[in-house]
Enzyme design. Structure first.
Site, PDB file in Angstrom:
ATOM      1  N   GLY A 208     110.913   7.239  43.560  1.00 19.94           N
ATOM      2  CA  GLY A 208     111.812   7.815  42.555  1.00 19.94           C
ATOM      3  C   GLY A 208     113.294   7.920  43.204  1.00 19.94           C
ATOM      4  O   GLY A 208     113.531   7.463  44.107  1.00 19.94           O
ATOM      5  N   ASN A 209     114.023   8.524  42.261  1.00 19.48           N
ATOM      6  CA  ASN A 209     115.434   8.855  42.994  1.00 19.48           C
ATOM      7  C   ASN A 209     115.945   9.959  42.297  1.00 19.48           C
ATOM      8  O   ASN A 209     115.153  10.935  41.563  1.00 19.48           O
ATOM      9  CB  ASN A 209     116.497   7.725  42.413  1.00 19.48           C
ATOM     10  CG  ASN A 209     116.372   7.381  40.908  1.00 19.48           C
ATOM     11  OD1 ASN A 209     116.892   8.295  40.221  1.00 19.48           O
ATOM     12  ND2 ASN A 209     116.000   6.445  40.361  1.00 19.48           N
ATOM     13  N   ARG A 210     117.080  10.632  42.695  1.00 23.42           N
ATOM     14  CA  ARG A 210     117.622  12.084  42.497  1.00 23.42           C
ATOM     15  C   ARG A 210     118.131  12.216  41.225  1.00 23.42           C
ATOM     16  O   ARG A 210     118.873  13.359  40.817  1.00 23.42           O
ATOM     17  CB  ARG A 210     118.669  12.236  43.513  1.00 23.42           C
ATOM     18  CG  ARG A 210     118.055  12.415  44.809  1.00 23.42           C
ATOM     19  CD  ARG A 210     119.169  12.765  45.746  1.00 23.42           C
ATOM     20  NE  ARG A 210     118.475  13.057  47.302  1.00 23.42           N
ATOM     21  CZ  ARG A 210     117.942  13.884  47.807  1.00 23.42           C
ATOM     22  NH1 ARG A 210     117.898  15.164  47.171  1.00 23.42           N
ATOM     23  NH2 ARG A 210     117.709  13.925  49.151  1.00 23.42           N
TER      24      ARG A 210
END
Ligand SMILES: Cc1cc2nc3c(=O)[nH]c(=O)nc-3n(C[C@H](O)[C@H](O)[C@H](O)COP(=O)(O)O)c2cc1C
Length: 400
Positions: A208-210
């Site tokens: 995923g990412n932030r």
């Protein structure tokens, strides 16, 4: 400075009790609120509640305190009129200019922005009479918030629910801040993607990412407050649905692509604020990947995800559609932004610098909006809503 003057019109729907919370939010954030209920609204919540919470007298008819000419003065002095809930009956009266009580008189005398938050059963909302009344009010410059989908009175479920008071309050705040009586995105359909995609490795793990989704939600909220019909494609955000916005939840980049292409088919503008994974694991393990003693883990092989921004930019679903991308860069921000704008082929690219403590999850942002026409619009450090307003200003210029 004088407090902004808000008229809270309440008509006779079961959701009238929710307007009490809206009233509290407005008064507690420094607004001077005059509540004008209809006679039917008082069947649901009594005058004593409205009067005590607002600190003002409450009447439904034009015949009280006639020496103060309230049927004219209340509307004339307002900075914003919000009708929540707005019944089917109230929308019809407002669309046709009827003036048989204090609220309908106020709607005719107000020259400030007007917001309606309709709430009713799905059948009443979908009836052509109601839909035509809504279209008339929008054409005249009112912001009519789309009702939410969910539980209605009794056992029924469907479209027609009053959006959450906190979200209606956000619309009021934005409309008041802009102060314009002719919202510039009325009649436009805009699509916004928000959040960060998750690419599953196995049933419990993902890449995923932030991205929190806050910038995309700010874009959706501000577009709704400017009168647009908004479809928000939300990837793993966990944020509350903005009022009047059609939210489509998605998980992966592939799902996001499908949802964006579908919504973009009749959209005037598409703003891709979501952080979409460039790569996904080549394989998905149907069972949880186990740790094996004395064995190194298998490497994760990645494959490319589709480039949605480049795809919708190259193949516009309708002529004149405006496409906006976001570029989150960690270094050489502007140079990388210019290269990306050319490569993607979009009309505008919002370039910002990101890092662990910058932008992601924060309430604030700072960016430069690059235009395919060579323009550069710097947006100084400030709330994500301010950046969102600048993006819509630039989109509205290109649409007109
Ligand atoms: C229990 C009950 C709930 C109602 N809820 C709604 C509603 O949610 N939306 C609506 O448009 N009308 C609703 N109505 C009908 C309105 O109260 C009715 O149309 C009334 O004339 C509206 O008057 P007003 O627009 O002057 O407030 C409801 C009526 C009852 C008895």
């Amino acid at each position: 400075m004088d407090k902004p003057k808000v008229v809270l019109g309440v008509s006779g729907g079961i959701a009238a009790y929710k307007a009490c919370e809206l009233l509290r939010r407005l008064t507690e954030s420094g607004h001077d609120v005059r509540v004008v209920p209809t006679a039917s609204a008082l069947h649901f919540v009594g005058a004593a509640t409205w009067s005590a919470l607002s600190g003002h007298p409450v009447s439904t008819e034009v015949w009280d305190d006639v020496h103060e000419v309230p049927h004219v003065r209340i509307g004339q002095h307002a900075d914003l009129v919000i009708v929540a809930p707005a019944t089917a009956d109230m929308l019809a009266k407002a669309a046709h200019g009827l003036a048989d009580d204090l609220l309908t008189n106020t709607l005719l005398t107000a020259r400030c922005p007007v917001v309606f938050a309709p709430a009713m059963h799905t059948e009443m909302w979908e009836h052509p009479a109601t839909q035509e009344n809504v279209a008339t009010l929008r054409r005249r410059g009112a912001v009519v918030i789309e009702p939410a989908v969910g539980r209605l009175t009794g056992v029924d479920t469907g479209k027609g629910r009053l959006p959450e008071p906190a979200e209606i309050f956000e619309v009021c705040r934005r409309v008041l801040a802009r102060g314009v009586t002719e919202p510039d995105l009325v009649g436009r359909h805009v699509v916004v993607s928000a959040g960060g995609t998750r690419e599953p490795l196995d049933p419990v793990r993902f890449l995923g990412n932030r991205s929190s989704g806050k910038q995309g939600y700010a874009l959706a909220r501000t577009a709704a407050a400017r009168g647009a019909r908004v479809t928000l494609i939300a990837a793993n955000t966990g944020l509350p649905d903005p009022a009047g916005v059609d939210v489509v939840p998605v998980g992966t980049a592939v799902q996001l692509r499908e949802a964006v292409l579908k919504a973009a088919a009749d959209a005037d503008a598409v703003v891709m604020a979501a952080a979409v994974a460039d790569f996904r694991p080549e394989t998905y393990a149907a069972g949880k990947i186990k740790k094996k003693d004395d064995q190194e883990p298998e490497p994760i092989v990645l494959v490319r995800n589709p480039d949605i921004l480049a795809e919708i930019s190259a193949d516009r679903a309708r002529p004149g559609q405006v496409v906006v991308g976001f570029a989150a860069e960690t270094d050489d921000v502007l140079a990388n932004g210019r290269t990306k704008l050319r490569r993607k082929g979009c009309d505008l690219l919002v370039v910002n610098e990101v890092g662990e403590r910058k932008t992601f999850g924060s309430e604030e942002n700072e960016a430069v909006v690059l235009g395919a026409d060579g323009s550069e619009t710097p947006v100084p450090h400030g709330p994500k809503e301010a950046l969102a307003e600048t993006v819509w200003d630039l989109v509205a210029e290109r649409l007109s």
